[in-house]
Design a protein around this motif. Sequence first.
Motif, PDB file in Angstrom:
ATOM      1  N   ALA A 289       5.117  45.740  25.466  1.00 57.30           N
ATOM      2  CA  ALA A 289       3.779  45.990  24.914  1.00 57.30           C
ATOM      3  C   ALA A 289       2.663  45.295  25.683  1.00 57.30           C
ATOM      4  N   GLU A 290       2.559  45.600  26.982  1.00 53.40           N
ATOM      5  CA  GLU A 290       1.400  45.114  27.753  1.00 53.40           C
ATOM      6  C   GLU A 290       0.231  46.066  27.585  1.00 53.40           C
ATOM      7  N   GLU A 291       0.521  47.374  27.493  1.00 52.13           N
ATOM      8  CA  GLU A 291      -0.556  48.371  27.468  1.00 52.13           C
ATOM      9  C   GLU A 291      -1.348  48.346  26.167  1.00 52.13           C
ATOM     10  N   ARG A 292      -0.719  47.902  25.112  1.00 56.61           N
ATOM     11  CA  ARG A 292      -1.375  47.878  23.803  1.00 56.61           C
ATOM     12  C   ARG A 292      -0.716  46.778  22.991  1.00 56.61           C
TER      13      ARG A 292
ATOM     14  N   GLY B 189      -5.460  53.887  38.824  1.00 60.30           N
ATOM     15  CA  GLY B 189      -4.377  53.506  37.932  1.00 60.30           C
ATOM     16  C   GLY B 189      -4.377  54.433  36.716  1.00 60.30           C
ATOM     17  N   HIS B 190      -3.312  54.424  35.957  1.00 59.35           N
ATOM     18  CA  HIS B 190      -3.203  55.254  34.741  1.00 59.35           C
ATOM     19  C   HIS B 190      -3.496  56.725  35.060  1.00 59.35           C
ATOM     20  N   SER B 191      -2.949  57.199  36.165  1.00 62.29           N
ATOM     21  CA  SER B 191      -3.158  58.598  36.556  1.00 62.29           C
ATOM     22  C   SER B 191      -1.808  59.224  36.886  1.00 62.29           C
TER      23      SER B 191
ATOM     24  N   GLY C  95       2.467  55.695  34.212  1.00 58.47           N
ATOM     25  CA  GLY C  95       1.234  55.766  35.000  1.00 58.47           C
ATOM     26  C   GLY C  95       0.677  54.406  35.373  1.00 58.47           C
ATOM     27  N   CYS C  96       1.304  53.326  34.881  1.00 60.11           N
ATOM     28  CA  CYS C  96       0.915  51.978  35.302  1.00 60.11           C
ATOM     29  C   CYS C  96       2.012  51.369  36.178  1.00 60.11           C
ATOM     30  N   GLY C  97       3.104  52.107  36.368  1.00 61.30           N
ATOM     31  CA  GLY C  97       4.164  51.651  37.274  1.00 61.30           C
ATOM     32  C   GLY C  97       4.997  50.490  36.761  1.00 61.30           C
ATOM     33  N   HIS C  98       5.081  50.306  35.449  1.00 59.99           N
ATOM     34  CA  HIS C  98       5.841  49.167  34.939  1.00 59.99           C
ATOM     35  C   HIS C  98       7.337  49.282  35.227  1.00 59.99           C
ATOM     36  N   ASN C  99       7.809  50.496  35.525  1.00 52.07           N
ATOM     37  CA  ASN C  99       9.207  50.636  35.955  1.00 52.07           C
ATOM     38  C   ASN C  99       9.455  49.833  37.222  1.00 52.07           C
TER      39      ASN C  99
END
Length: 401
Positions: A142-145, A351-353, A107-111
């Motif tokens: 680990a960017e999200e947390r 974002g995050h959706s 949901g943050c598109g890190h792919n």
Amino acid sequence: MPHPLTVIPAEQLADGKARIAAAVEASRDEILGLSHRIHADPEPAFEEERASERVGEVVAAHGYAVERPAGRLSTAVRGILRGGRGGSRPRIGILAEYDALPGLGHGCGHNSMAASGVGAAIALAAVRDELPGEVVFLGTPAEERGSGKQFMLDDGLFDGLDAVLLYHPSDKDHVEIRLLASEDVDAIFGGRSSHAASDPWMGRNALDALLLLFQSIGLWRQQLRPDARVHGIVVEGGTAANIIPDRAVGRFMIRSTDQAYFGEMHDRFRDLVAAAALATGTTGEAVFSGSSSTMKNNMTLVAAFERNLRGCGVEPGPPDPNLGSSDMGNVSWVVPTIHPCLAICDAGTPGHSIEFREAAASPRGDETTLIAATVVAQTAYDLFRDPALVDAAWREFRGED
Ligand SMILES: [Zn+2]
Ligand SMILES: [Zn+2]
């Protein structure tokens, strides 16, 4: 930093950038295949085993000397490619995040970010003969947390870099970014369990403490500055309705644009936890971890990226007023850094959706992934081919201009 000043004829630069664009196009299937594989197989922070393996394999196939793990994080990757013109400078970092969000996936598109970073690395390998110094590809978990990049900074994986580049998917196109300082904090309450009907007075209710903490935070928000944030979830809240919970855990994040005010928020959060514990006769502890900083945008690199972006037909807008946080902020205080964002969906998509997650593997998202790979590589190429640009970025970083 000794850089002999050389003047590169404009047509030679343009030729190199055209080779980069052609290399991205030639590797289109490989780049997008990677993006889609990571998207279909989301792994949360610190657990990106398959994503990091896939990313490492592709850059290794294009001539990079790959270490995995790199440093203490098992899912961090470093790939180094020596330029064909020799020398050890400049060293330009190309970053790729690949962690997903628990329960939501990418949901943050890190792919898309991971694939674009790999795509940029592939394109730079294609013009290796023209490059001095080294391309340093870093797969950053680990960017999200948890601020994985801070561990990598501490492990020396950013040492000696002259600039750090990446791209992040967004609903808008902009190169400069504002970030909130942010930190994860767990509130852990300990009580005493007892039968909730026959002996409730024997218990000490840890969940009550956590509920009180949520109430206190709700009231605190009224007095918080507009640019500060605090938000959280319940991680543990008991095991059965007929047992007084002896343990409850909440996970929160506190954020601010102001580093000093951020420190005051820390102290206040600790007080709220202690007050909730006192009121319920439980024990309470605030466990802070993984702080990320505000962002020091390097405007020399911003301008270089924007020039290349326009060259690809994308007109960047002003910085986004919606504020987030990233451990790229930590990197930006150590080495000249940018955090450009490019749209993969219509403006206004949160974002995050779920919508943003779907966009990250859509045809539009794929095109943005390829544009980002091209522009990141072209901006790195500018830095490799123009020592004056590297020097200007460092002068700005040190406040010498
Ligand atoms: Zn992100
Ligand atoms: Zn995110």
